[in-house]
Design a protein around this motif. Sequence first.
Motif, PDB file in Angstrom:
ATOM      1  N   MET A   1       0.833  -1.181   0.000  1.00  0.00           N
ATOM      2  CA  MET A   1       0.000   0.000   0.000  1.00  0.00           C
ATOM      3  C   MET A   1       0.885   1.255   0.000  1.00  0.00           C
ATOM      4  SD  MET A   1      -3.132   0.940   2.460  1.00  0.00           S
ATOM      5  CE  MET A   1      -2.733   2.169   3.655  1.00  0.00           C
ATOM      6  N   ILE A   2       0.545   2.179  -0.859  1.00  0.00           N
ATOM      7  CA  ILE A   2       1.289   3.431  -0.985  1.00  0.00           C
ATOM      8  C   ILE A   2       0.755   4.443   0.026  1.00  0.00           C
ATOM      9  CG2 ILE A   2       1.856   5.358  -2.531  1.00  0.00           C
ATOM     10  CD1 ILE A   2       3.132   2.731  -3.394  1.00  0.00           C
ATOM     11  N   ARG A   3       1.661   5.113   0.725  1.00  0.00           N
ATOM     12  CA  ARG A   3       1.317   6.209   1.627  1.00  0.00           C
ATOM     13  C   ARG A   3       1.923   7.488   1.065  1.00  0.00           C
ATOM     14  NH1 ARG A   3       4.581   3.390   4.537  1.00  0.00           N
ATOM     15  NH2 ARG A   3       5.685   5.163   5.397  1.00  0.00           N
ATOM     16  N   ILE A   4       1.192   8.597   1.174  1.00  0.00           N
ATOM     17  CA  ILE A   4       1.708   9.901   0.772  1.00  0.00           C
ATOM     18  C   ILE A   4       1.974  10.680   2.058  1.00  0.00           C
ATOM     19  CG2 ILE A   4       1.347  11.977  -0.600  1.00  0.00           C
ATOM     20  CD1 ILE A   4       1.154   9.419  -2.284  1.00  0.00           C
ATOM     21  N   GLU A   5       3.204  11.140   2.225  1.00  0.00           N
ATOM     22  CA  GLU A   5       3.583  11.842   3.453  1.00  0.00           C
ATOM     23  C   GLU A   5       4.429  13.053   3.115  1.00  0.00           C
ATOM     24  OE1 GLU A   5       5.102   9.300   6.506  1.00  0.00           O
ATOM     25  OE2 GLU A   5       3.557   7.780   6.156  1.00  0.00           O
ATOM     26  N   ASN A   6       4.453  13.987   4.046  1.00  0.00           N
ATOM     27  CA  ASN A   6       5.243  15.197   3.877  1.00  0.00           C
ATOM     28  C   ASN A   6       6.727  14.849   3.956  1.00  0.00           C
ATOM     29  OD1 ASN A   6       6.455  17.819   4.178  1.00  0.00           O
ATOM     30  ND2 ASN A   6       4.484  18.579   4.916  1.00  0.00           N
ATOM     31  N   LEU A   7       7.503  15.344   3.015  1.00  0.00           N
ATOM     32  CA  LEU A   7       8.947  15.115   3.028  1.00  0.00           C
ATOM     33  C   LEU A   7       9.571  15.632   4.321  1.00  0.00           C
ATOM     34  CD1 LEU A   7      11.540  14.174   1.568  1.00  0.00           C
ATOM     35  CD2 LEU A   7      11.644  16.457   0.524  1.00  0.00           C
ATOM     36  N   ARG A   8       8.970  16.650   4.907  1.00  0.00           N
ATOM     37  CA  ARG A   8       9.470  17.212   6.163  1.00  0.00           C
ATOM     38  C   ARG A   8       9.586  16.135   7.241  1.00  0.00           C
ATOM     39  NH1 ARG A   8       5.599  21.379   7.208  1.00  0.00           N
ATOM     40  NH2 ARG A   8       6.599  22.436   5.498  1.00  0.00           N
ATOM     41  N   PHE A  51       5.753  16.380  -1.028  1.00  0.00           N
ATOM     42  CA  PHE A  51       5.248  15.130  -0.486  1.00  0.00           C
ATOM     43  C   PHE A  51       5.929  13.974  -1.202  1.00  0.00           C
ATOM     44  CE2 PHE A  51       2.014  18.336   0.049  1.00  0.00           C
ATOM     45  CZ  PHE A  51       1.693  18.192   1.396  1.00  0.00           C
ATOM     46  N   ILE A  52       6.015  12.845  -0.523  1.00  0.00           N
ATOM     47  CA  ILE A  52       6.617  11.661  -1.120  1.00  0.00           C
ATOM     48  C   ILE A  52       5.647  10.494  -1.016  1.00  0.00           C
ATOM     49  CG2 ILE A  52       9.018  12.355  -0.783  1.00  0.00           C
ATOM     50  CD1 ILE A  52       9.061  10.601   1.753  1.00  0.00           C
ATOM     51  N   ALA A  53       5.735   9.605  -1.989  1.00  0.00           N
ATOM     52  CA  ALA A  53       4.962   8.362  -1.984  1.00  0.00           C
ATOM     53  C   ALA A  53       5.884   7.268  -1.475  1.00  0.00           C
ATOM     54  CB  ALA A  53       4.464   8.045  -3.390  1.00  0.00           C
ATOM     55  N   GLN A  92       1.015   2.051 -12.182  1.00  0.00           N
ATOM     56  CA  GLN A  92       0.465   1.315 -11.050  1.00  0.00           C
ATOM     57  C   GLN A  92      -0.424   2.203 -10.179  1.00  0.00           C
ATOM     58  OE1 GLN A  92       3.232  -1.335  -8.990  1.00  0.00           O
ATOM     59  NE2 GLN A  92       4.677  -1.074 -10.671  1.00  0.00           N
ATOM     60  N   GLY A  93      -0.792   3.380 -10.685  1.00  0.00           N
ATOM     61  CA  GLY A  93      -1.705   4.250  -9.961  1.00  0.00           C
ATOM     62  C   GLY A  93      -1.054   5.206  -8.978  1.00  0.00           C
ATOM     63  N   VAL A  94       0.269   5.209  -8.909  1.00  0.00           N
ATOM     64  CA  VAL A  94       0.949   6.081  -7.945  1.00  0.00           C
ATOM     65  C   VAL A  94       0.749   7.553  -8.309  1.00  0.00           C
ATOM     66  CG1 VAL A  94       3.159   6.702  -6.883  1.00  0.00           C
ATOM     67  CG2 VAL A  94       2.636   4.296  -7.370  1.00  0.00           C
ATOM     68  N   ARG A 100      -4.598  12.855  -6.411  1.00  0.00           N
ATOM     69  CA  ARG A 100      -5.747  12.874  -5.505  1.00  0.00           C
ATOM     70  C   ARG A 100      -5.352  13.504  -4.166  1.00  0.00           C
ATOM     71  NH1 ARG A 100      -6.724   7.636  -4.788  1.00  0.00           N
ATOM     72  NH2 ARG A 100      -8.060   7.488  -6.609  1.00  0.00           N
ATOM     73  N   PHE A 101      -4.195  13.106  -3.658  1.00  0.00           N
ATOM     74  CA  PHE A 101      -3.726  13.632  -2.380  1.00  0.00           C
ATOM     75  C   PHE A 101      -3.582  15.155  -2.435  1.00  0.00           C
ATOM     76  CE2 PHE A 101      -0.507  15.136   0.492  1.00  0.00           C
ATOM     77  CZ  PHE A 101      -0.873  14.552   1.698  1.00  0.00           C
TER      78      PHE A 101
END
Length: 157
Positions: A1-8, A51-53, A92-94, A100-101
């Motif tokens: 599962m891919i998570r999108i998070e702040n690079l910070r 943001f990073i995946a 792959q939908g990333v 979307r994020f």
Amino acid sequence: MIRIENLRDHPQYRDRVIDWLWQEFDAENTREFFSSVIDSSLNTADLPLTFIALQGTKIVGTVGLWRCDLISRQDLTPWLAALYVHPEWRSQGVGQQMQRFIKEYSQAAGYEHLYLWATFSGYYERYGWHYMGNALDYPNKSVRIYKCHRYPDDVGL
């Protein structure tokens, strides 16, 4: 599962993100340019944001939310910028998930519209982006500008 998070929250990926952006989008910019943008996103609560995946602990993509991504259209803000998916993770939908994020994030932040530019057509239209017209990227490259409204009509997202 891919998570999108702040690079910070994951500064260990700073150099990888800078290298990806420089290698993918280096036409008129130096590595130092991208380093400056990324460092700004690490040191401010406002725009720009990066943001990073992540797939587990592996970084597979990055995307930005920038105040301005096109000098000739500084009247438009904010911009989905620097969308990059590592080649092994494409199709792959990333990219769709990162779009979307950013749309949801900018909507929650109160932005009425979101913009991006591209040198190609056919991809962003599939995900609810509306072509506005052409503009110039510095110094004289024609690019396509896209707009996403308050997001009720998103296709595929």
